[in-house]
Design a protein around this motif. Structure first.
Motif, PDB file in Angstrom:
ATOM      1  N   PRO A 253      49.176  34.536  48.914  1.00 43.32           N
ATOM      2  CA  PRO A 253      49.714  33.578  47.844  1.00 43.32           C
ATOM      3  C   PRO A 253      48.355  33.348  47.115  1.00 43.32           C
ATOM      4  O   PRO A 253      48.673  32.411  46.132  1.00 43.32           O
ATOM      5  CB  PRO A 253      50.268  32.806  48.798  1.00 43.32           C
ATOM      6  N   VAL A 254      47.166  33.581  48.026  1.00 39.62           N
ATOM      7  CA  VAL A 254      46.274  33.065  46.876  1.00 39.62           C
ATOM      8  C   VAL A 254      45.757  33.532  45.486  1.00 39.62           C
ATOM      9  O   VAL A 254      45.674  33.413  44.611  1.00 39.62           O
ATOM     10  CB  VAL A 254      45.179  33.368  47.451  1.00 39.62           C
ATOM     11  N   LEU A 255      46.367  35.448  45.622  1.00 40.91           N
ATOM     12  CA  LEU A 255      46.486  36.642  45.012  1.00 40.91           C
ATOM     13  C   LEU A 255      47.298  35.504  43.867  1.00 40.91           C
ATOM     14  O   LEU A 255      47.048  35.814  42.292  1.00 40.91           O
ATOM     15  CB  LEU A 255      46.729  37.525  44.964  1.00 40.91           C
ATOM     16  N   LEU A 256      48.473  35.378  44.101  1.00 44.15           N
ATOM     17  CA  LEU A 256      49.774  35.126  43.015  1.00 44.15           C
ATOM     18  C   LEU A 256      49.833  33.854  42.673  1.00 44.15           C
ATOM     19  O   LEU A 256      50.170  33.560  41.523  1.00 44.15           O
ATOM     20  CB  LEU A 256      50.417  35.080  43.889  1.00 44.15           C
ATOM     21  N   ARG A 257      48.908  32.515  43.172  1.00 41.81           N
ATOM     22  CA  ARG A 257      48.725  31.329  43.019  1.00 41.81           C
ATOM     23  C   ARG A 257      48.170  31.517  41.257  1.00 41.81           C
ATOM     24  O   ARG A 257      48.660  30.634  40.073  1.00 41.81           O
ATOM     25  CB  ARG A 257      47.678  30.697  43.821  1.00 41.81           C
ATOM     26  N   ASP A 258      46.694  31.910  41.348  1.00 40.68           N
ATOM     27  CA  ASP A 258      46.020  32.712  39.729  1.00 40.68           C
ATOM     28  C   ASP A 258      46.038  34.045  39.176  1.00 40.68           C
ATOM     29  O   ASP A 258      46.262  34.651  39.095  1.00 40.68           O
ATOM     30  CB  ASP A 258      45.233  32.084  39.344  1.00 40.68           C
ATOM     31  N   ARG A 259      48.280  33.727  38.733  1.00 45.42           N
ATOM     32  CA  ARG A 259      49.254  34.721  38.050  1.00 45.42           C
ATOM     33  C   ARG A 259      47.803  35.491  36.962  1.00 45.42           C
ATOM     34  O   ARG A 259      48.461  36.415  36.721  1.00 45.42           O
ATOM     35  CB  ARG A 259      50.392  34.893  38.012  1.00 45.42           C
ATOM     36  N   ASP A 260      47.917  34.872  36.063  1.00 46.38           N
ATOM     37  CA  ASP A 260      47.224  35.221  34.831  1.00 46.38           C
ATOM     38  C   ASP A 260      45.660  35.865  34.729  1.00 46.38           C
ATOM     39  O   ASP A 260      45.276  36.884  34.681  1.00 46.38           O
ATOM     40  CB  ASP A 260      47.173  34.356  34.005  1.00 46.38           C
ATOM     41  N   ALA A 261      44.757  35.912  36.273  1.00 46.21           N
ATOM     42  CA  ALA A 261      44.413  35.896  36.824  1.00 46.21           C
ATOM     43  C   ALA A 261      43.821  37.105  37.505  1.00 46.21           C
ATOM     44  O   ALA A 261      43.309  38.128  36.870  1.00 46.21           O
ATOM     45  CB  ALA A 261      43.030  34.956  37.563  1.00 46.21           C
ATOM     46  N   ILE A 262      44.921  37.325  37.964  1.00 46.19           N
ATOM     47  CA  ILE A 262      45.091  38.910  38.589  1.00 46.19           C
ATOM     48  C   ILE A 262      46.440  39.791  37.731  1.00 46.19           C
ATOM     49  O   ILE A 262      46.028  40.714  37.939  1.00 46.19           O
ATOM     50  CB  ILE A 262      46.366  39.001  39.827  1.00 46.19           C
ATOM     51  N   LEU A 340      46.796  45.813  45.212  1.00 44.55           N
ATOM     52  CA  LEU A 340      47.067  44.796  46.038  1.00 44.55           C
ATOM     53  C   LEU A 340      48.576  44.096  45.214  1.00 44.55           C
ATOM     54  O   LEU A 340      48.941  43.587  44.679  1.00 44.55           O
ATOM     55  CB  LEU A 340      46.578  43.878  46.565  1.00 44.55           C
ATOM     56  N   GLY A 341      47.251  43.774  43.762  1.00 46.75           N
ATOM     57  CA  GLY A 341      47.641  42.797  43.082  1.00 46.75           C
ATOM     58  C   GLY A 341      49.029  43.834  42.215  1.00 46.75           C
ATOM     59  O   GLY A 341      49.780  42.683  41.440  1.00 46.75           O
ATOM     60  N   ALA A 342      49.226  45.156  41.985  1.00 43.62           N
ATOM     61  CA  ALA A 342      49.964  46.030  40.787  1.00 43.62           C
ATOM     62  C   ALA A 342      50.933  46.207  41.754  1.00 43.62           C
ATOM     63  O   ALA A 342      52.099  45.652  41.258  1.00 43.62           O
ATOM     64  CB  ALA A 342      49.149  46.812  40.350  1.00 43.62           C
ATOM     65  N   ARG A 343      50.894  45.960  43.039  1.00 44.58           N
ATOM     66  CA  ARG A 343      52.234  46.426  44.039  1.00 44.58           C
ATOM     67  C   ARG A 343      52.965  45.023  43.758  1.00 44.58           C
ATOM     68  O   ARG A 343      54.396  44.823  44.089  1.00 44.58           O
ATOM     69  CB  ARG A 343      51.931  46.859  45.643  1.00 44.58           C
ATOM     70  N   LEU A 344      52.069  43.241  44.328  1.00 49.21           N
ATOM     71  CA  LEU A 344      52.108  42.382  43.739  1.00 49.21           C
ATOM     72  C   LEU A 344      53.405  42.239  42.554  1.00 49.21           C
ATOM     73  O   LEU A 344      54.223  41.413  42.840  1.00 49.21           O
ATOM     74  CB  LEU A 344      52.150  41.387  44.237  1.00 49.21           C
ATOM     75  N   LEU A 345      52.868  41.887  41.802  1.00 46.63           N
ATOM     76  CA  LEU A 345      53.454  42.180  39.774  1.00 46.63           C
ATOM     77  C   LEU A 345      54.388  43.506  40.155  1.00 46.63           C
ATOM     78  O   LEU A 345      55.155  42.710  38.284  1.00 46.63           O
ATOM     79  CB  LEU A 345      52.182  42.210  38.971  1.00 46.63           C
ATOM     80  N   GLY A 346      54.394  44.523  40.818  1.00 45.65           N
ATOM     81  CA  GLY A 346      55.624  45.189  40.053  1.00 45.65           C
ATOM     82  C   GLY A 346      55.059  45.931  38.578  1.00 45.65           C
ATOM     83  O   GLY A 346      55.745  46.136  37.945  1.00 45.65           O
TER      84      GLY A 346
END
Length: 349
Positions: A253-262, A340-346
Motif C-alpha cells: 500500500p505504501v508503494l501504491l500510495r504515490d503512484r506517480d513515484a513508483i 515489485l512495483g512493476a508487478r503491482l502496476l501490471g
C-alpha cells in the motif's frame, strides 16, 4: 398441549383427512414439525405410531376373509408410504426455507457491519444476537477459492463455532468469498480455517488473507479492506502462499500510495529492459525468482529449469542494460522495489 400430544393428535387426525387433501395436509404437518423444533426421527416415529394405533383400532369382522384383511393392510401401508414421503418433504422444505432466511439475515448483518451504513443502535442490537461486541477488537479473514458454496460455508461456520465457541466467530459467504469475523486475539483461527478448506477443496485451490486486528466497527471495515487488498496483491505479485497476513505486506500500500513515484521508479530502472531481445518478461521473472530465493543462483536456476550459467548471463545483461545488478548491495533494494512495483502496476502493459 405438550409436543408429544400435539404430534400424536395431528398424526392421528391426518389419517381421517379426505384422500384429496391428505397429501397437502402431510406436507403442512411436516413443515409445522420443523417450525416446532421436532427432529425428523420424532416426526417419522409419530406417524408410524399413529398408523399402528389406527390399524389396532380397526375392527375385524367375523365375515372378513384373509384376503380382505390383507387388502386393508396393503391400503394402509400405501397410505403410510405417501404420508411419510410428503411429511418428510414438507419438513425438509421448511428447514431449507429457514436456513435460507437465516443465511440472508446473517449476510445482511455482516454486510451492514463491514460497511458501517446501518443505524448504530439497530446494528448493536443485531450484533448482540450473534455474540459480537462492537466495542471490542476483531480480525477479519477472507478465504478465496473457486467453487465456494453455501453448503461449504455452513460446514466451516459450524466447525469454527465448535472449535472456538459460539460468538467468537461469525462466518458467511460474501461476494463469492468466505468472510470470517473472529474475536481479537483468537489464536489458531487462520490455521483452522486453512485445515477446513484443505478438507473441503483439497490443496492449492484456495488462499486466505488475514487482516490486522482492529477495534470497533470502523476497525472491522479496515481489517476487511486489508484482507481483500492482500488477496489482490497476491494475484498481481504471483504469491501462492496459502495464508497471507496483511501485516506482512504493508509495504505494498505504501508503494501504491504515490503512484506517480513508483511509476517513475519502474520506468527509469526497468525501462531499458524493453529493448532486450525477447522482451522484458524473462528478465522480470528472473529477478522475481532470484529475490524469492534470497539471491541464490542455484535455487533460482533449479526453479526456472535453467542452468546457473543462463541465470548469470541474464543478470549480467540486466546490469548492461539498466546499470543495476542484484549482486550489488546498494542496488539490490532499488531493483527489488522496481520489480515489485512493476508487478503491482501490471508493467509493461
Amino acid at each position: 398441549m405438550s409436543e408429544d400430544n400435539w404430534l400424536a393428535a395431528n398424526c392421528q387426525d391426518l389419517l381421517y383427512v379426505p384422500a384429496s387433501a391428505r397429501r397437502q395436509a402431510a406436507v403442512n404437518l411436516g413443515a409445522r414439525a420443523a417450525d416446532e423444533g421436532l427432529t425428523l426421527r420424532e416426526l417419522v416415529a409419530g406417524l408410524l405410531d399413529a398408523i399402528t394405533v389406527h390399524w389396532s383400532a380397526t375392527p375385524v369382522e367375523p365375515a372378513d376373509t384373509a384376503v380382505a384383511v390383507h387388502s386393508r393392510a396393503e391400503t394402509l401401508l400405501d397410505t403410510a408410504r405417501v404420508l411419510l414421503t410428503d411429511a418428510v418433504d414438507g419438513y425438509a422444505r421448511q428447514n431449507r426455507a429457514e436456513l435460507d432466511r437465516h443465511d440472508n439475515e446473517r449476510a445482511a448483518f455482516v454486510n451492514d457491519l463491514l460497511t458501517g451504513r446501518a443505524d448504530p443502535g439497530g446494528l448493536a442490537e443485531r450484533a448482540h444476537r450473534y455474540g459480537i461486541r462492537l466495542s471490542a477488537t476483531h480480525t477479519v479473514l477472507i478465504a478465496r477459492a473457486a467453487g465456494l458454496t453455501p453448503g461449504i460455508t455452513h460446514r466451516i461456520d459450524a466447525a469454527l463455532a465448535s472449535r472456538f465457541g459460539e460468538g467468537n466467530t461469525l462466518t458467511t459467504l460474501r461476494d463469492g468469498d468466505v468472510v470470517c469475523i473472529s474475536a481479537g486475539g483468537l489464536r489458531g483461527i487462520a490455521a483452522e480455517l486453512a485445515h477446513l478448506l484443505l478438507t473441503e477443496l483439497g490443496a492449492g485451490n484456495w488462499q486466505i488473507a488475514v487482516g490486522r486486528t482492529q477495534p470497533g466497527v470502523q476497525g472491522l471495515a479496515t481489517s476487511l479492506d486489508e484482507a481483500r487488498h492482500t488477496l489482490d496483491y497476491a494475484v498481481r505479485l504471483g504469491f501462492t502462499t496459502p495464508v497471507l497476513n496483511a501485516a506482512d505486506l504493508l509495504v505494498f500500500p505504501v508503494l501504491l500510495r504515490d503512484r506517480d513515484a513508483i511509476t517513475d521508479l519502474v520506468t527509469t530502472v526497468l525501462g531499458p529492459l524493453t529493448t532486450a531481445r525477447g522482451g522484458v518478461e524473462p528478465y522480470l521473472e528472473t529477478l522475481s525468482v532470484l529475490f524469492d530465493n534470497q539471491g541464490n543462483h542455484t535455487a533460482t536456476a533449479r526453479q526456472m529449469h535453467l542452468s546457473v550459467r543462463a541465470i548469470t548471463y541474464r543478470l549480467d545483461r540486466i546490469r548492461d542494460l539498466t546499470g543495476y545488478h542484484p549482486g550489488e548491495p546498494t542496488q539490490r533494494f532499488t531493483l527489488q522495489t522496481a520489480v515489485l512495483g512493476a508487478r503491482l502496476l501490471g508493467w509493461p502493459p
